[in-house]
Design a protein around this motif. Structure first.
Motif, PDB file in Angstrom:
ATOM      1  N   ASN A  49       0.844  -1.191   0.000  1.00 35.76           N
ATOM      2  CA  ASN A  49       0.000   0.000   0.000  1.00 35.76           C
ATOM      3  C   ASN A  49       0.882   1.244   0.000  1.00 35.76           C
ATOM      4  OD1 ASN A  49      -1.799   2.069   0.419  1.00 35.76           O
ATOM      5  ND2 ASN A  49      -2.878   1.080   2.115  1.00 35.76           N
ATOM      6  N   GLU A 339      -8.333   8.357  -2.742  1.00 37.81           N
ATOM      7  CA  GLU A 339      -9.678   7.769  -2.787  1.00 37.81           C
ATOM      8  C   GLU A 339      -9.800   6.773  -3.934  1.00 37.81           C
ATOM      9  OE1 GLU A 339     -12.299  11.063  -3.026  1.00 37.81           O
ATOM     10  OE2 GLU A 339     -12.040  11.657  -0.919  1.00 37.81           O
ATOM     11  N   ARG A 340      -9.211   7.081  -5.077  1.00 41.06           N
ATOM     12  CA  ARG A 340      -9.286   6.174  -6.217  1.00 41.06           C
ATOM     13  C   ARG A 340      -8.494   4.893  -5.969  1.00 41.06           C
ATOM     14  NH1 ARG A 340      -9.018  10.031 -11.655  1.00 41.06           N
ATOM     15  NH2 ARG A 340     -11.066  10.998 -11.336  1.00 41.06           N
ATOM     16  N   GLU A 342      -8.039   3.580  -3.040  1.00 39.23           N
ATOM     17  CA  GLU A 342      -8.836   2.816  -2.075  1.00 39.23           C
ATOM     18  C   GLU A 342     -10.017   2.138  -2.770  1.00 39.23           C
ATOM     19  OE1 GLU A 342      -9.103   1.149   1.496  1.00 39.23           O
ATOM     20  OE2 GLU A 342      -7.592   2.618   0.917  1.00 39.23           O
ATOM     21  N   MET A 343     -10.665   2.856  -3.684  1.00 38.30           N
ATOM     22  CA  MET A 343     -11.783   2.279  -4.423  1.00 38.30           C
ATOM     23  C   MET A 343     -11.331   1.100  -5.270  1.00 38.30           C
ATOM     24  SD  MET A 343     -13.776   5.768  -5.623  1.00 38.30           S
ATOM     25  CE  MET A 343     -14.788   4.861  -6.805  1.00 38.30           C
ATOM     26  N   ALA A 344     -10.177   1.268  -5.914  1.00 39.66           N
ATOM     27  CA  ALA A 344      -9.649   0.184  -6.749  1.00 39.66           C
ATOM     28  C   ALA A 344      -9.326  -1.037  -5.904  1.00 39.66           C
ATOM     29  CB  ALA A 344      -8.404   0.661  -7.492  1.00 39.66           C
ATOM     30  N   ARG A 345      -8.759  -0.784  -4.703  1.00 44.42           N
ATOM     31  CA  ARG A 345      -8.414  -1.908  -3.828  1.00 44.42           C
ATOM     32  C   ARG A 345      -9.674  -2.610  -3.334  1.00 44.42           C
ATOM     33  NH1 ARG A 345      -5.552   0.737  -0.741  1.00 44.42           N
ATOM     34  NH2 ARG A 345      -3.570   0.295  -1.754  1.00 44.42           N
ATOM     35  N   ASP A 346     -10.673  -1.820  -2.922  1.00 42.86           N
ATOM     36  CA  ASP A 346     -11.925  -2.409  -2.448  1.00 42.86           C
ATOM     37  C   ASP A 346     -12.605  -3.203  -3.557  1.00 42.86           C
ATOM     38  OD1 ASP A 346     -11.523  -1.301  -0.003  1.00 42.86           O
ATOM     39  OD2 ASP A 346     -12.881   0.402  -0.295  1.00 42.86           O
ATOM     40  N   GLY A 347     -12.582  -2.646  -4.753  1.00 45.41           N
ATOM     41  CA  GLY A 347     -13.191  -3.350  -5.885  1.00 45.41           C
ATOM     42  C   GLY A 347     -12.494  -4.646  -6.184  1.00 45.41           C
ATOM     43  N   HIS A 348     -11.165  -4.637  -6.075  1.00 46.44           N
ATOM     44  CA  HIS A 348     -10.392  -5.856  -6.322  1.00 46.44           C
ATOM     45  C   HIS A 348     -10.727  -6.921  -5.285  1.00 46.44           C
ATOM     46  CE1 HIS A 348      -7.027  -8.455  -7.402  1.00 46.44           C
ATOM     47  NE2 HIS A 348      -6.640  -8.438  -6.143  1.00 46.44           N
ATOM     48  N   GLN A 350     -13.481  -7.200  -3.561  1.00 49.55           N
ATOM     49  CA  GLN A 350     -14.839  -7.689  -3.788  1.00 49.55           C
ATOM     50  C   GLN A 350     -14.876  -8.669  -4.949  1.00 49.55           C
ATOM     51  OE1 GLN A 350     -17.206  -4.172  -4.252  1.00 49.55           O
ATOM     52  NE2 GLN A 350     -16.835  -3.458  -2.152  1.00 49.55           N
TER      53      GLN A 350
END
Length: 364
Positions: A49, A339-340, A342-348, A350
């Motif tokens: 990270n 933020e992007r 974090e969103m990419a990591r969360d999406g991955h 999921q």
């Protein structure tokens, strides 16, 4: 001008070259101007990270002139120094990339030097490296194709002669400021100034010392260094750091080779009501002593797991004399990028969970 050592077109962009300078970096400029330099170390994360690196670097904003990107010290694996430098240069920090000869041969090292210089690394610290038996993966195969001396010579030849070790020409040489480590506190003591002379001859322009807890011993070392005229050929930064407790000091003295801690230091910590606070004050006192020694050009603050105290210790010691090292100014884009990510990591994550669920429903 708020920051005289910053490209007006962007903090991540190189500075204009100056006559007699080897690099385009801030650390070399600070030292050549005769200002007292402060460097520190970034505790490398066990993580992929980037925010873990940026959060740790932000602690030092406005207080240090360079940040060491540690290369698997103690032969323990963490995020690579190359990766940390890539992240730091992107944001305008001045990293000092450590290269340990333990893990790579001369081909890989020369490639890393070019890659690092291309992405804006201006300072390289050349180390032999701890043996693999010191780390948590003692079965790893050590390389040691080069040592600190031959590594210094290798990078110096690349920079000054525009050549690889093979003799093949470089189209653009790396513009880097070369550093090495010294340990005045390990036997044979009389040999240590001469070893510094050898490192200078090999290419060292600045050195950072092992932790200094014995100032009288360091004074004797510096007297011999001055007798040899080495302080006029190389910038010497003294290693300092807070000690958390007397128990920690005893453990380090017994288990970490090369660190000399006198009995007087342990007694002082044992006699304190708040040992952590006393360890911090001890560091400040040592800084105030070594900054007055002729030939000392700065300090290297090593505050492992106590990084939050670096700013306080530098401030209370007064070594900057009102000077303000470079500080990263907040950029409105930073939050959006974070933020992007974090969103990419969360999406991955999921997606991975969804795939795992689908696989579990498939017949064997």
């Amino acid at each position: 001008m708020a920051h005289i050592d910053e490209n007006p077109l962007g903090a991540h962009l190189p500075l204009d070259p100056l006559p007699g300078h080897s690099s385009l970096g801030r650390l070399e400029r600070v030292l050549r101007r005769g200002e007292f330099a402060v460097t520190t170390e970034l505790n490398p994360p066990d993580s992929a990270n980037p925010e873990d690196v940026y959060e740790r670097a932000a602690i030092f904003d406005g207080w240090v002139d360079g940040i060491n990107a540690v290369d698997a010290s103690g032969a323990n694996c963490h995020m690579s120094s190359f990766g940390i430098c890539a992240l730091l240069t992107r944001m305008g920090y001045a990293p000092i990339m450590q290269i340990a000869c333990r893990d790579k041969n001369r081909i890989a090292i020369q490639g890393d030097v070019l890659g690092a210089a291309a992405m804006g690394v201006c300072n390289i610290m050349c180390l032999t490296g701890d043996g693999v038996q010191a780390g948590d993966q003692p079965g790893a195969k050590p390389v040691f194709d080069l040592d600190c001396m031959s590594l210094l010579e290798t990078v110096r030849v690349m920079r000054d002669n525009s050549k690889f070790l093979s003799g093949r020409k470089l189209t653009t040489p790396p513009k880097v400021f070369l550093g090495a480590a010294i340990n005045p506190f390990a036997p044979p003591y009389d040999f240590r100034p001469y070893r510094l002379a050898k490192k200078i001859e090999a290419g060292a322009q600045f050195v950072q010392s092992q932790y200094c807890f014995d100032v009288p011993m360091f004074r004797e070392y510096m007297k011999k260094v001055r007798d040899l005229g080495l302080h006029e050929k190389c910038y010497i930064l003294v290693g300092v750091g807070p000690m958390a407790s007397a128990k920690t000091a005893k453990w380090i003295r017994s288990n970490v080779p090369g660190i000399h801690i006198p009995d007087s230091v342990i007694k002082r910590l044992e006699g304190a009501e708040d040992q952590k606070k006393e360890g911090k004050q001890l560091c400040i006192d040592i800084i105030n002593e070594v900054k007055e020694i002729e030939g000392v050009s700065g300090i290297h603050v090593m505050a492992y797991r106590q990084e939050e105290y670096v700013a306080e210790m530098v401030h209370d010691s007064g070594v900057l004399k009102g000077r303000k090292p470079w500080k990263r100014e907040p950029n409105p884009v930073d939050q959006l990028v974070a933020e992007r990510i974090e969103m990419a990591r969360d999406g991955h994550e999921q997606d991975q969970q969804k795939l795992a669920g689908q696989a579990a429903q498939q017949p064997l």
